[in-house]
Design an enzyme around this catalytic site. Structure first.
Site, PDB file in Angstrom:
ATOM      1  CD  GLU A 389      -6.945 -27.608 -18.280  1.00  0.00           C
ATOM      2  OE1 GLU A 389      -6.223 -26.616 -18.124  1.00  0.00           O
ATOM      3  OE2 GLU A 389      -7.128 -28.148 -19.382  1.00  0.00           O
ATOM      4  CD  GLU A 486     -10.132 -28.302 -21.936  1.00  0.00           C
ATOM      5  OE1 GLU A 486      -8.993 -27.967 -22.320  1.00  0.00           O
ATOM      6  OE2 GLU A 486     -10.689 -27.803 -20.953  1.00  0.00           O
TER       7      GLU A 486
END
Length: 811
Positions: A389, A486
């Site tokens: 991320e 995710e």
């Protein structure tokens, strides 16, 4: 209360006798496989060196200072104070985030220390910044040469239609002049034996042998779980060098190819993003892996086997090792090789920006080449990924960086992940793909200078998606992405798991304990909101029953939410709708727990299956029918991971909530479910369906359906709710009962019900094991559920711990 432990400095010391005559050896090394994290190491009061990276291997030359009796000291400095000091010294500009959000009750500046990032706290885990010797320590003595790393990498030459095996051996050579000799590689099952003349230069160097596999042999490839076998071949590599000193290395070679396909898709802007294994497109089904414990020495082979076998038992073929934990121990990857679980391997950088000063980069470079050398022989690893991320963090400006300063951080990002990590990985391992971040737009991110404007773009790469406020039963809120790496929803672990770490005063949803263990902002309220969309909240005045009912509802809600989202991703496999689709991966967040607390996991701390994990067994099934509604029309999709087409019958059965007798049934024969695809196999307007099944309304009936073939092939039973269960009409409190009996080494639970029972849940407290099915909709009077124990138990013990709950028991 125990925070002081991580703020203190600690010293490990001991006296030891050398078990060999030190004068006989040219070279003696002291090797630390893992030091956590910042330490000063002395032998006989002489400094050997310092460590500052938990993920690195350290080797010290102690030839000149080892004696018969020795005194060793490892002086540790608190990781917290070291990280704070490193941050203070970085004066040019700040490297955010400084600290985790207060709800995590964590420590600051985790990004300034090469240590398990989540040990400073995370939104699902506690802050236990450990220090100590976390892997093996040993002394190695040798005279000529010594093998440090050994790896086997398969390649397939498509033009010649031939496999080859690259064997890389990295040696340390003690002698001051080159050593010549012979290396022999023998793979008996593949009728392959080859001998090579080799030469070792002084110092550290490598020998690379290219072995062509005999064309007369049939090589059986390694396949992911559910797609074929996990065949490995024994390989014996023998080095016979001058001086007659011989090293023999016995290892296993697995043959498989992996490619990450990013190419244009007809009718859609952007690029595909999917994995081909051995030339076959594979839909990745699975979850995300975090560390299994705050204290790694508790994680044994048995722990890992249990957790990974539970993943395979839920039809998973892939796990992503998330970048805020650790590079897992060798046993982890060995088990994945054996079970056929593909690994998406992040490097250990997560949700933060990182410094790029010289010392830091040097440490990272050593870490990356060590880990790639250690792990690259594993066929289970199919992708290296630079970080978790961090592309998104810069693109979405998580840390409120003024626009004028952005360039500094972009430069650091490219320096760390592209110019260092990526270059090392590509030099060390040409056998599998590398992406810089997750989520990323893949090739598009590269085109935009390694940082794309919107890394969550559904037309490229992978996405992470979380939405806790929209109704999770509404499929239209989910992104029709190329790859969902995710996504997820929280729930509470079962009462038996919490009971071990709490007392009666803690047993309420809003207790200090419940708030303290919830490390995600507003997490407990978000669960209540999501439950409230479809279920009634418990009104009982009995506090313990109320707490247990809340736990049950969070697990039902989580299972149903992740089911809806995963089924949406799987059904988007073969279609492009408004330019989006061709989804080829669904990895929900997260598989396991690091402690006993509310989280996104499907396995509780200790390995007990939550309802979500039982649901995963079905929603990841290789053959699955999935229903969804669009503008008043019911569609059923046939989803298949099989490599061949199947002619099947679709059975659709409508029940009313008030009766165990079907209201109406429909069998559609000759339905072709195509290999590795997801297409609509049935459609009917809801009004027509209710009309056809007289006496049915949206609130009084439920649709169940499954696929069945002549050869005994059958999908799981699936259901479509026509209304929220809190609005369901005709549901009544049922008399649920069970008898338990033993059959060989499993236990049989014979269930009976007097009425339709939603979300029937069996629980045997803290007896370790799992059921064949759980959390199901019981539409027939009788059902048999098998319990597979993980440790010895008895009918009496099971009966004593057993509870049976369905939705109507929540009052």
């Amino acid at each position: 209360m125990y925070r002081w432990i991580s703020l203190d400095n600690w010293t490990y010391s001991r006296t030891f006798k050398t078990p060999f005559d030190v004068r006989k050896w040219q070279k003696v090394n002291l090797v630390f496989e893992g030091v956590d994290t910042v330490a000063h190491i002395l032998l006989n009061n002489v400094t050997l060196g310092r460590t500052n990276n938990m993920f690195n291997r350290y080797s010290f030359d102690i030839t000149s200072m080892i004696k018969e009796v020795n005194f060793i000291q490892v002086h540790f400095i608190s990781a917290i104070s070291y990280a704070a000091e490193q941050s203070r010294c970085h004066k040019a500009y700040s490297v955010p985030p400084a600290c985790p959000p207060p709800v995590q009750k964590g420590e600051c500046h985790a990004n300034f220390i090469r240590k398990e990032q989540c040990s400073f706290s995370w939104d699902w885990g506690p802050s236990f910044p450990t220090q100590g010797i976390w892997k093996d320590v040993r002394i190695e003595a040798y005279n000529h040469y010594h093998l440090i790393y050994f790896s086997l990498t398969p390649f397939f030459e498509s033009r010649a239609q031939q496999w080859s095996l690259e064997i890389e051996s990295i040696f340390n050579v003690a002698s001051s002049k080159p050593i010549a000799g012979l290396a022999t590689v023998n793979i008996p099952k593949l009728q392959t034996e080859q001998t090579y003349s080799v030469k070792l230069q002084p110092g550290e160097g490598s020998i690379v042998l290219l072995v062509n596999i005999s064309k007369n042999s049939t090589v059986e490839a390694w396949w992911p779980y559910g797609h074929g076998k996990q065949i490995g071949y024994n390989v014996t590599t023998t080095f016979i060098m001058e001086g007659g000193y011989q090293i023999e290395k016995i290892s296993k070679a697995y043959f498989r190819t992996v490619e990450l396909v990013q190419e244009p898709i007809p009718g859609s802007p952007g690029l595909s993003f999917y994995f081909k294994i051995n030339g076959q497109p594979i839909f990745m089904k699975g979850s995300n892996w975090i560390p299994a414990d705050s204290f790694q020495d508790r994680v044994t082979y048995d722990t890992l086997w249990l957790l990974l076998k539970s993943a395979a038992d839920a039809n998973m073929n892939a796990l992503r090792i998330w970048g805020g934990g650790i590079y897992e121990q060798d046993d982890f990857y060995d088990i994945c090789d054996e079970l056929g679980i593909m690994i998406w391997q992040d490097f250990m950088f997560a949700c933060a920006l990182y410094p790029t000063n010289q010392d830091y980069l040097e440490s990272v470079r050593a870490e990356v080449s060590h880990q790639v050398r250690r792990l690259k022989s594993h066929p289970s690893i199919v992708l290296w990924s630079g970080n978790n991320e961090n592309e998104a963090a810069i693109a979405s400006n998580w840390f409120s960086i003024p626009h004028a300063d952005r360039e500094v951080y972009i430069k650091d990002y490219v320096m760390l992940y592209v110019k260092n990590i990526r270059e090392i990985v590509l030099a060390e391992d040409k056998s599998r793909p590398f992406v810089v971040s997750s989520p990323t737009n893949g090739l598009e991110s590269i085109k935009e200078g390694w940082l794309s404007e919107n890394p969550y773009d559904t037309h490229y790469g992978d996405t992470h998606f979380y939405d806790y406020s929209s109704d999770c039963w509404n499929w239209s809120v989910y992104p029709r992405t190329r790859f969902a790496s995710e996504y997820g929803f929280q729930s509470w672990p079962s009462f038996s798991t919490l009971e071990k770490v709490s007392s009666a005063a803690d047993w309420s949803y809003m207790s200090n304990f419940s708030l303290h263990r919830q490390h995600h902002e507003n997490g407990n309220d978000q669960m209540l909101q999501q439950i409230g969309y479809h279920f009634k909240l418990p009104l009982t005045t009995d506090p313990i029953k109320k707490f247990k009912d809340m736990i049950y509802l969070t697990q039902v809600m989580q299972a149903q939410c992740v089911k809806t989202e995963t089924e949406f991703y799987r059904s988007s496999r073969s279609e492009i709708i408004k330019g989006e689709g061709h989804t080829m991966g669904a990895l929900y967040w997260q598989l396991i727990d690091i402690w006993q607390a509310p989280s996104w996991s499907s396995l509780e701390y200790g390995g007990k299956w939550k309802l979500l994990h039982y649901f995963a067994q079905n929603f990841f099934s290789p053959l699955l029918p999935v229903a969804y509604e669009d503008n008043g029309v019911l569609y059923i999709y046939g989803i298949s991971d099989f490599h061949t087409d199947h002619k099947l019958t679709l059975k659709v059965i409508v029940y009313s909530w008030s009766s165990l007798e079907p209201v109406c049934t429909l069998a559609k024969d000759g339905v072709t479910v195509k290999a590795q695809s997801a297409f609509s196999i049935y459609k009917e307007s809801i009004n027509a369906l209710l009309e056809r099944c007289r006496n049915c309304t949206r609130k009084s009936c439920v649709v169940s359906f499954y696929l069945v073939g002549e050869d005994g092939l059958q999908s799981p039973m699936n259901h479509h709710f026509l209304s929220s269960l809190k609005d369901a009409v005709g549901l009544e409190k049922t008399q649920l009962s069970a008898t338990v009996s033993q059959q060989d080494d499993v236990y049989i639970f014979d269930l009976q019900t007097t009425a339709v029972a939603p979300f029937v849940t069996l629980d045997v407290g803290s007896i370790k094991g799992r059921f064949s099915d759980n959390g199901f909709l019981m539409l027939e009077r009788k059902k048999v559920v098998i319990f597979y124990p993980w440790e010895p138990t008895s009918v009496e013990e099971l009966e004593k711990s057993f509870t049976l709950t369905s939705l109507m028991d929540v009052a």
